[in-house]
Design an enzyme around this catalytic site. Structure first.
Site, PDB file in Angstrom:
ATOM      1  CB  SER A  62     -34.639 -15.783 -12.067  1.00 11.64           C
ATOM      2  OG  SER A  62     -34.698 -17.187 -11.872  1.00 11.64           O
TER       3      SER A  62
ATOM      4  CE1 TYR B 195     -36.139 -12.282 -12.086  1.00  8.54           C
ATOM      5  CE2 TYR B 195     -36.779 -13.249 -14.169  1.00  8.54           C
ATOM      6  CZ  TYR B 195     -36.041 -12.329 -13.454  1.00  8.54           C
ATOM      7  OH  TYR B 195     -35.210 -11.469 -14.127  1.00  8.54           O
TER       8      TYR B 195
ATOM      9  CB  CYS C 135     -36.627 -18.030 -16.836  1.00  4.87           C
ATOM     10  SG  CYS C 135     -37.599 -17.673 -15.353  1.00  4.87           S
ATOM     11  CG  ASN C 136     -40.516 -23.120 -17.574  1.00  9.12           C
ATOM     12  OD1 ASN C 136     -41.148 -23.728 -18.410  1.00  9.12           O
ATOM     13  ND2 ASN C 136     -39.303 -23.494 -17.205  1.00  9.12           N
TER      14      ASN C 136
ATOM     15  CB  CYS D 147     -38.876 -24.397 -12.514  1.00  7.02           C
ATOM     16  SG  CYS D 147     -37.577 -23.381 -11.762  1.00  7.02           S
ATOM     17  CB  THR D 148     -34.616 -23.651 -16.408  1.00  8.39           C
ATOM     18  OG1 THR D 148     -34.580 -22.384 -15.734  1.00  8.39           O
ATOM     19  CG2 THR D 148     -35.436 -23.532 -17.682  1.00  8.39           C
ATOM     20  CG  HIS D 149     -33.548 -22.889 -10.682  1.00  5.19           C
ATOM     21  ND1 HIS D 149     -33.983 -21.872 -11.495  1.00  5.19           N
ATOM     22  CD2 HIS D 149     -32.587 -22.354  -9.883  1.00  5.19           C
ATOM     23  CE1 HIS D 149     -33.319 -20.766 -11.203  1.00  5.19           C
ATOM     24  NE2 HIS D 149     -32.469 -21.030 -10.232  1.00  5.19           N
TER      25      HIS D 149
HETATM   26  N1  DGL Z   1     -35.691 -20.929 -13.457  1.00  5.42           N
HETATM   27  C1  DGL Z   1     -36.950 -20.264 -13.371  1.00  5.42           C
HETATM   28  C2  DGL Z   1     -38.018 -20.974 -14.197  1.00  5.42           C
HETATM   29  O1  DGL Z   1     -37.733 -21.695 -15.139  1.00  5.42           O
HETATM   30  C3  DGL Z   1     -37.531 -19.899 -12.038  1.00  5.42           C
HETATM   31  C4  DGL Z   1     -36.781 -19.767 -10.783  1.00  5.42           C
HETATM   32  C5  DGL Z   1     -37.237 -18.556  -9.968  1.00  5.42           C
HETATM   33  O2  DGL Z   1     -38.175 -18.672  -9.175  1.00  5.42           O
HETATM   34  O3  DGL Z   1     -36.657 -17.507 -10.177  1.00  5.42           O
HETATM   35  O4  DGL Z   1     -39.179 -20.790 -13.952  1.00  5.42           O
END
Ligand code: DGL
Length: 263
Positions: free
Chosen positions: A16, A47, A79-80, A193-195
Protein backbone atom coordinates in the site's frame (compact mmCIF):
# COMPACT_ATOMS: atom_id res chain seq x y z
CA UNK A 1 22.17 -0.81 -12.10
CA UNK A 2 22.93 -3.51 -14.62
CA UNK A 3 21.19 -3.76 -17.98
CA UNK A 4 17.76 -5.35 -18.32
CA UNK A 5 18.20 -8.71 -20.00
CA UNK A 6 15.65 -11.22 -21.13
CA UNK A 7 17.22 -13.80 -18.80
CA UNK A 8 16.63 -11.86 -15.62
CA UNK A 9 13.61 -13.04 -13.66
CA UNK A 10 11.14 -10.21 -13.08
CA UNK A 11 9.74 -9.69 -9.61
CA UNK A 12 6.92 -7.29 -8.76
CA UNK A 13 6.88 -6.25 -5.10
CA UNK A 14 3.65 -4.59 -4.01
CA UNK A 15 2.44 -2.74 -0.91
CA UNK A 16 0.00 0.00 0.00
CA UNK A 17 2.97 2.31 0.53
CA UNK A 18 6.57 2.24 1.73
CA UNK A 19 6.34 -0.75 4.08
CA UNK A 20 6.94 -3.34 1.38
CA UNK A 21 10.42 -1.88 0.97
CA UNK A 22 11.42 -3.90 4.06
CA UNK A 23 10.50 -7.05 2.13
CA UNK A 24 11.97 -5.77 -1.15
CA UNK A 25 15.31 -5.18 0.62
CA UNK A 26 15.44 -8.78 1.87
CA UNK A 27 14.48 -10.25 -1.51
CA UNK A 28 17.00 -8.17 -3.40
CA UNK A 29 19.76 -9.10 -0.96
CA UNK A 30 19.06 -12.75 -1.79
CA UNK A 31 18.34 -12.31 -5.51
CA UNK A 32 20.37 -9.31 -6.73
CA UNK A 33 20.26 -10.49 -10.35
CA UNK A 34 16.49 -10.18 -10.76
CA UNK A 35 14.75 -7.14 -12.27
CA UNK A 36 12.31 -5.48 -9.89
CA UNK A 37 9.34 -3.18 -9.97
CA UNK A 38 8.32 -1.81 -6.59
CA UNK A 39 4.68 -0.80 -6.74
CA UNK A 40 3.11 1.37 -4.02
CA UNK A 41 -0.63 2.04 -3.94
CA UNK A 42 -0.01 5.37 -2.21
CA UNK A 43 -3.21 6.77 -3.67
CA UNK A 44 -5.20 4.53 -1.34
CA UNK A 45 -2.84 4.30 1.66
CA UNK A 46 -3.56 3.24 4.39
CA UNK A 47 -5.13 -0.13 3.63
CA UNK A 48 -5.73 -0.81 7.32
CA UNK A 49 -9.02 1.05 7.26
CA UNK A 50 -10.34 -0.06 3.83
CA UNK A 51 -13.50 -2.15 3.48
CA UNK A 52 -12.74 -5.71 2.28
CA UNK A 53 -14.49 -5.43 -1.11
CA UNK A 54 -12.82 -2.14 -1.96
CA UNK A 55 -9.46 -3.61 -0.99
CA UNK A 56 -9.89 -6.75 -3.12
CA UNK A 57 -11.11 -4.88 -6.22
CA UNK A 58 -8.45 -2.22 -5.94
CA UNK A 59 -5.55 -4.64 -5.54
CA UNK A 60 -6.72 -6.73 -8.53
CA UNK A 61 -6.89 -3.58 -10.67
CA UNK A 62 -3.54 -2.18 -9.61
CA UNK A 63 -1.66 -5.48 -9.98
CA UNK A 64 -3.36 -6.14 -13.34
CA UNK A 65 -2.28 -2.75 -14.68
CA UNK A 66 1.29 -3.20 -13.43
CA UNK A 67 1.87 -6.63 -14.93
CA UNK A 68 0.55 -5.46 -18.30
CA UNK A 69 3.73 -3.30 -18.46
CA UNK A 70 6.01 -5.47 -16.34
CA UNK A 71 5.22 -9.14 -17.02
CA UNK A 72 6.42 -10.46 -13.69
CA UNK A 73 7.57 -14.03 -13.10
CA UNK A 74 6.57 -13.66 -9.47
CA UNK A 75 4.36 -11.18 -7.62
CA UNK A 76 5.08 -10.50 -3.96
CA UNK A 77 2.26 -9.01 -1.93
CA UNK A 78 4.43 -7.32 0.70
CA UNK A 79 1.43 -6.31 2.75
CA UNK A 80 -0.28 -8.32 5.49
CA UNK A 81 -3.48 -6.30 5.26
CA UNK A 82 -3.86 -7.23 1.59
CA UNK A 83 -2.44 -10.77 1.75
CA UNK A 84 -4.78 -11.92 4.53
CA UNK A 85 -7.69 -11.06 2.25
CA UNK A 86 -6.76 -10.90 -1.41
CA UNK A 87 -4.49 -13.90 -2.13
CA UNK A 88 -7.28 -16.27 -3.29
CA UNK A 89 -8.67 -13.67 -5.73
CA UNK A 90 -5.20 -12.86 -7.07
CA UNK A 91 -4.35 -16.52 -7.59
CA UNK A 92 -7.66 -17.06 -9.38
CA UNK A 93 -6.99 -14.11 -11.71
CA UNK A 94 -3.24 -14.36 -12.46
CA UNK A 95 -1.15 -17.40 -13.38
CA UNK A 96 2.33 -16.49 -12.11
CA UNK A 97 3.38 -17.51 -8.57
CA UNK A 98 2.10 -15.07 -5.97
CA UNK A 99 3.91 -14.91 -2.64
CA UNK A 100 2.04 -13.31 0.24
CA UNK A 101 3.05 -11.83 3.57
CA UNK A 102 0.97 -13.05 6.51
CA UNK A 103 1.45 -12.68 10.27
CA UNK A 104 4.42 -14.78 11.50
CA UNK A 105 2.37 -16.31 14.32
CA UNK A 106 3.75 -19.81 13.83
CA UNK A 107 7.45 -19.00 14.53
CA UNK A 108 6.55 -16.70 17.42
CA UNK A 109 4.33 -19.35 19.03
CA UNK A 110 7.06 -21.96 18.55
CA UNK A 111 9.73 -19.74 20.10
CA UNK A 112 7.92 -18.17 23.06
CA UNK A 113 9.14 -19.17 26.51
CA UNK A 114 6.65 -17.15 28.52
CA UNK A 115 3.63 -18.33 26.51
CA UNK A 116 2.64 -14.71 25.84
CA UNK A 117 3.02 -13.26 22.36
CA UNK A 118 1.56 -10.22 20.63
CA UNK A 119 0.62 -9.58 17.01
CA UNK A 120 1.07 -5.93 16.05
CA UNK A 121 -0.80 -5.18 12.82
CA UNK A 122 -3.32 -2.92 11.15
CA UNK A 123 -6.96 -3.02 12.30
CA UNK A 124 -7.75 -4.86 9.04
CA UNK A 125 -5.23 -7.65 9.64
CA UNK A 126 -6.23 -8.30 13.25
CA UNK A 127 -9.89 -8.61 12.24
CA UNK A 128 -9.31 -11.21 9.48
CA UNK A 129 -10.49 -14.83 9.62
CA UNK A 130 -7.07 -15.69 8.17
CA UNK A 131 -5.36 -14.36 11.30
CA UNK A 132 -7.79 -16.20 13.59
CA UNK A 133 -7.06 -19.42 11.68
CA UNK A 134 -3.29 -18.96 12.06
CA UNK A 135 -3.79 -18.62 15.82
CA UNK A 136 -6.06 -21.66 15.96
CA UNK A 137 -3.70 -23.80 13.87
CA UNK A 138 -0.32 -22.72 15.21
CA UNK A 139 -0.69 -21.07 18.61
CA UNK A 140 -2.55 -23.63 20.69
CA UNK A 141 -1.77 -23.06 24.36
CA UNK A 142 -0.19 -19.65 23.71
CA UNK A 143 -1.88 -16.42 24.82
CA UNK A 144 -1.97 -14.17 21.75
CA UNK A 145 -2.67 -10.46 22.18
CA UNK A 146 -3.90 -8.90 18.93
CA UNK A 147 -3.05 -5.22 18.68
CA UNK A 148 -4.67 -3.33 15.80
CA UNK A 149 -2.86 -0.04 15.34
CA UNK A 150 -4.58 2.68 13.37
CA UNK A 151 -1.60 5.02 13.27
CA UNK A 152 1.70 3.13 13.27
CA UNK A 153 2.01 2.54 9.50
CA UNK A 154 1.46 6.26 8.90
CA UNK A 155 4.00 7.15 11.59
CA UNK A 156 6.53 4.86 9.89
CA UNK A 157 5.97 6.63 6.56
CA UNK A 158 6.39 10.02 8.20
CA UNK A 159 9.62 8.95 9.92
CA UNK A 160 10.97 7.58 6.65
CA UNK A 161 10.24 10.88 4.94
CA UNK A 162 12.31 12.65 7.58
CA UNK A 163 9.46 14.11 9.62
CA UNK A 164 9.68 14.15 13.41
CA UNK A 165 7.68 11.41 15.07
CA UNK A 166 7.34 11.68 18.85
CA UNK A 167 8.29 8.73 21.07
CA UNK A 168 4.99 9.09 22.90
CA UNK A 169 3.03 8.58 19.66
CA UNK A 170 4.87 5.33 18.92
CA UNK A 171 4.55 4.13 22.50
CA UNK A 172 0.78 4.65 22.45
CA UNK A 173 0.57 2.26 19.49
CA UNK A 174 2.90 -0.47 20.78
CA UNK A 175 2.07 -0.29 24.50
CA UNK A 176 -0.85 -2.80 24.36
CA UNK A 177 1.55 -5.48 23.04
CA UNK A 178 3.24 -5.67 26.43
CA UNK A 179 1.29 -7.89 28.79
CA UNK A 180 2.25 -9.09 32.27
CA UNK A 181 0.33 -12.03 33.63
CA UNK A 182 1.05 -14.34 36.59
CA UNK A 183 4.67 -13.24 36.74
CA UNK A 184 5.15 -13.80 32.98
CA UNK A 185 5.67 -11.22 30.28
CA UNK A 186 5.18 -11.00 26.53
CA UNK A 187 8.45 -12.16 24.96
CA UNK A 188 7.72 -12.08 21.18
CA UNK A 189 5.99 -9.40 19.13
CA UNK A 190 5.07 -10.29 15.55
CA UNK A 191 5.56 -7.33 13.21
CA UNK A 192 2.51 -8.16 11.10
CA UNK A 193 2.61 -5.02 9.00
CA UNK A 194 5.54 -4.53 6.68
CA UNK A 195 5.81 -0.87 7.65
CA UNK A 196 6.81 -1.60 11.22
CA UNK A 197 10.36 -2.90 10.65
CA UNK A 198 11.09 0.60 9.27
CA UNK A 199 10.80 1.74 12.91
CA UNK A 200 12.64 -1.21 14.47
CA UNK A 201 15.29 0.89 16.24
CA UNK A 202 12.60 3.04 17.83
CA UNK A 203 10.50 0.02 18.79
CA UNK A 204 13.47 -1.61 20.50
CA UNK A 205 14.35 1.59 22.35
CA UNK A 206 10.80 2.29 23.50
CA UNK A 207 9.79 -1.24 24.53
CA UNK A 208 9.02 -1.43 28.27
CA UNK A 209 11.16 -4.59 28.35
CA UNK A 210 13.21 -6.41 25.70
CA UNK A 211 11.30 -8.73 23.35
CA UNK A 212 12.00 -10.49 20.07
CA UNK A 213 10.46 -8.52 17.22
CA UNK A 214 9.59 -10.97 14.44
CA UNK A 215 10.15 -9.54 10.95
CA UNK A 216 9.02 -12.01 8.26
CA UNK A 217 11.05 -10.42 5.43
CA UNK A 218 13.94 -12.96 5.32
CA UNK A 219 11.48 -15.88 5.22
CA UNK A 220 9.54 -14.24 2.39
CA UNK A 221 12.76 -13.72 0.45
CA UNK A 222 13.60 -17.41 0.80
CA UNK A 223 10.13 -18.32 -0.43
CA UNK A 224 10.53 -16.09 -3.50
CA UNK A 225 13.86 -17.73 -4.29
CA UNK A 226 12.16 -21.14 -4.06
CA UNK A 227 9.30 -20.33 -6.41
CA UNK A 228 11.44 -18.66 -9.07
CA UNK A 229 12.59 -21.23 -11.53
CA UNK A 230 15.31 -19.05 -13.08
CA UNK A 231 18.48 -17.54 -11.71
CA UNK A 232 20.22 -14.44 -12.98
CA UNK A 233 23.81 -13.28 -13.04
CA UNK A 234 25.12 -9.84 -12.22
CA UNK A 235 22.93 -7.09 -10.84
CA UNK A 236 19.41 -6.50 -12.11
CA UNK A 237 17.58 -3.19 -12.37
CA UNK A 238 14.81 -1.78 -10.29
CA UNK A 239 12.08 0.71 -10.91
CA UNK A 240 9.42 2.12 -8.65
CA UNK A 241 5.87 3.16 -9.40
CA UNK A 242 3.37 4.91 -7.19
CA UNK A 243 -0.35 5.08 -7.90
CA UNK A 244 -0.30 8.65 -6.56
CA UNK A 245 0.41 11.05 -9.40
CA UNK A 246 3.71 12.88 -9.32
CA UNK A 247 5.38 10.84 -6.58
CA UNK A 248 7.43 8.29 -8.55
CA UNK A 249 10.76 10.05 -8.13
CA UNK A 250 10.26 10.53 -4.37
CA UNK A 251 9.37 6.83 -4.07
CA UNK A 252 12.45 5.84 -6.07
CA UNK A 253 14.66 7.97 -3.82
CA UNK A 254 13.27 6.36 -0.64
CA UNK A 255 13.54 2.88 -2.15
CA UNK A 256 17.18 3.50 -3.12
CA UNK A 257 17.92 4.61 0.45
CA UNK A 258 16.25 1.55 2.02
CA UNK A 259 17.96 -0.86 -0.37
CA UNK A 260 21.34 0.51 0.68
CA UNK A 261 20.71 -0.53 4.31
CA UNK A 262 21.63 -4.05 5.44
CA UNK A 263 18.77 -6.55 4.98
N1 DGL B 1 2.16 -2.48 5.00
C1 DGL B 1 0.82 -2.93 5.19
C2 DGL B 1 0.79 -4.28 5.90
O1 DGL B 1 1.73 -5.05 5.88
C3 DGL B 1 -0.21 -2.04 5.79
C4 DGL B 1 -0.15 -0.57 5.86
C5 DGL B 1 -1.50 0.08 5.55
O2 DGL B 1 -2.31 0.27 6.46
O3 DGL B 1 -1.72 0.35 4.38
O4 DGL B 1 -0.22 -4.63 6.47
Amino acid sequence: MGPVTKENPRILVFDSGLGGLTVFRAIRALLPGADYLYLADDARFPYGALAPDALIDGVLDVIGAAIADFPADCVVIACNTASTLVLPALRARFTMPIVGTVPAIKPAAAATKSGLIAVLATPGTVSRDYTAELIRDFAQGVAVTLVGSKALAGLAERALRGETVADADILTEIGPCFVEQDGRRTDHVVLACTHYPLLLDRLQALAPWPVEWIDPAPAIARRVAQVLAREARGEGMFAAHSTKAGTNSALLAVATRILALPA
